[in-house]
Design a protein around this motif. Structure first.
Motif, PDB file in Angstrom:
ATOM      1  N   ARG A  26      -4.389   5.066   3.994  1.00  0.00           N
ATOM      2  CA  ARG A  26      -3.500   4.854   2.851  1.00  0.00           C
ATOM      3  C   ARG A  26      -2.344   5.842   2.803  1.00  0.00           C
ATOM      4  O   ARG A  26      -1.561   5.833   1.849  1.00  0.00           O
ATOM      5  N   ARG A  41       0.832  -1.211   0.000  1.00  0.00           N
ATOM      6  CA  ARG A  41       0.000   0.000   0.000  1.00  0.00           C
ATOM      7  C   ARG A  41       0.860   1.252   0.000  1.00  0.00           C
ATOM      8  O   ARG A  41       0.560   2.226  -0.703  1.00  0.00           O
ATOM      9  N   THR A  48       0.688   4.084  -3.002  1.00  0.00           N
ATOM     10  CA  THR A  48       0.355   5.481  -2.747  1.00  0.00           C
ATOM     11  C   THR A  48       1.475   6.401  -3.205  1.00  0.00           C
ATOM     12  O   THR A  48       1.244   7.444  -3.821  1.00  0.00           O
TER      13      THR A  48
END
Length: 300
Positions: A226, A171, A175
């Motif tokens: 996130r 993740r 991002t």
């Protein structure tokens, strides 16, 4: 826990997270391409999608042009792309079969049923925008079901912690890549930051990471799941849990804490002054190094 079991759990979570990220990237790109030509100008949003996914070079070995049909096929269904959504789900199932007894029944059912649905409903890809929208929703729902099942049903032991390591490492990388492409590639040089195209692109990208209201949260704010800071807070916590369980700390714990400390002591003004692209590239490199260290310390 055997290193092989830890590795399968780690990569199972990474593949599921990667499939979701690719689905969100395609959704965001479709929104940007809905802009009139007077807004988009010379920007090729489908090229940016490939750059975000890190597969631009391999794509052009198969296709000559980065248009909607080719990019959607490569990111979603292509067997030539190791990171396509189809391959992510298939690899997730292979990893889950190897550690079937370490998963709860809900987790296994989610991955196995997704794999079956993928063969039956999406074996030939998609032909229309409507079919593509249904496919992307299927991928997002699969990831959410799997993540929710893991969070709600797994024992808080090393199996859970290694699974969380894979999720948050993947993740964080995703991002960071979305941010880097937005700042460094997507906005044409002649367009102004804060202009209509810039605003619309940000709106689409932020929807892709469930953060429409405030883009500054994506780097330093722990309240957004996130954000880079949130991912590294979770990575540090899960690595510390593993360290306690095995009775020793190591290079992975030290490296993760170092990245976390830098994020905690960073300020957006300083990041802009130094250069967002440079900051993100350094973060991506550090995140990749953490993955290598985790592999050497626990998965080999």
């Amino acid at each position: 826990m055997l290193s092989r079991t830890a590795e399968n759990l780690y990569w199972l979570a990474r593949y599921v997270e990667r499939a979701e990220y690719l689905a969100r990237t395609i959704e965001a790109t479709l929104r940007v391409t809905a802009l009139p030509n007077t807004y988009t100008g010379k920007t090729n949003e489908w090229d940016s999608a490939l750059l975000t996914a890190g597969v631009s070079a391999s794509f052009y070995e198969v296709y000559e042009e980065a248009d909607e049909r080719n990019v959607v096929d490569y990111l979603s269904f292509s067997s030539a792309n190791p990171s396509s959504i189809r391959n992510c789900i298939e690899n997730a199932r292979l990893n889950s079969r190897s550690v079937r007894t370490a998963l709860t029944s809900e987790m296994w059912d989610t991955i196995n049923s997704a794999w079956i649905d993928l063969q039956e409903a999406w074996g030939k890809g998609t032909k229309t925008r409507e079919e593509l929208a249904k496919f992307l929703r299927f991928v997002l729902e699969t990831s959410l079901r799997f993540d929710g099942s893991a969070y709600r049903t797994m024992l808080r032991n090393d199996a859970y912690w290694f699974s969380r390591l894979g999720l948050h490492l993947e993740r964080a990388d995703n991002t960071a890549r979305i941010l880097d492409v937005k700042y460094h590639v997507l906005l044409p040089e002649e367009e102004h930051v804060g202009g209509p195209l810039d605003y619309y692109q940000w709106t689409s990208i932020l929807r892709s990471v469930s953060a429409l209201t405030a883009y500054h949260l994506l780097i330093l704010n722990d309240s957004l799941p996130r954000s880079l800071a949130s991912c590294y807070g979770n990575l540090v916590r899960n690595l510390d849990q593993i360290g306690v369980a095995y009775g020793r700390q190591g290079a992975a714990q030290r490296h993760a804490r170092g990245v976390r400390n830098r994020l905690e002591h960073s300020h957006m003004d300083d990041i802009f002054q130094h250069g967002v692209h440079e900051f993100i590239q350094e973060f991506i490199a550090d995140n990749g190094r953490l993955g290598e260290i985790i592999t050497k310390q626990y998965l080999i």
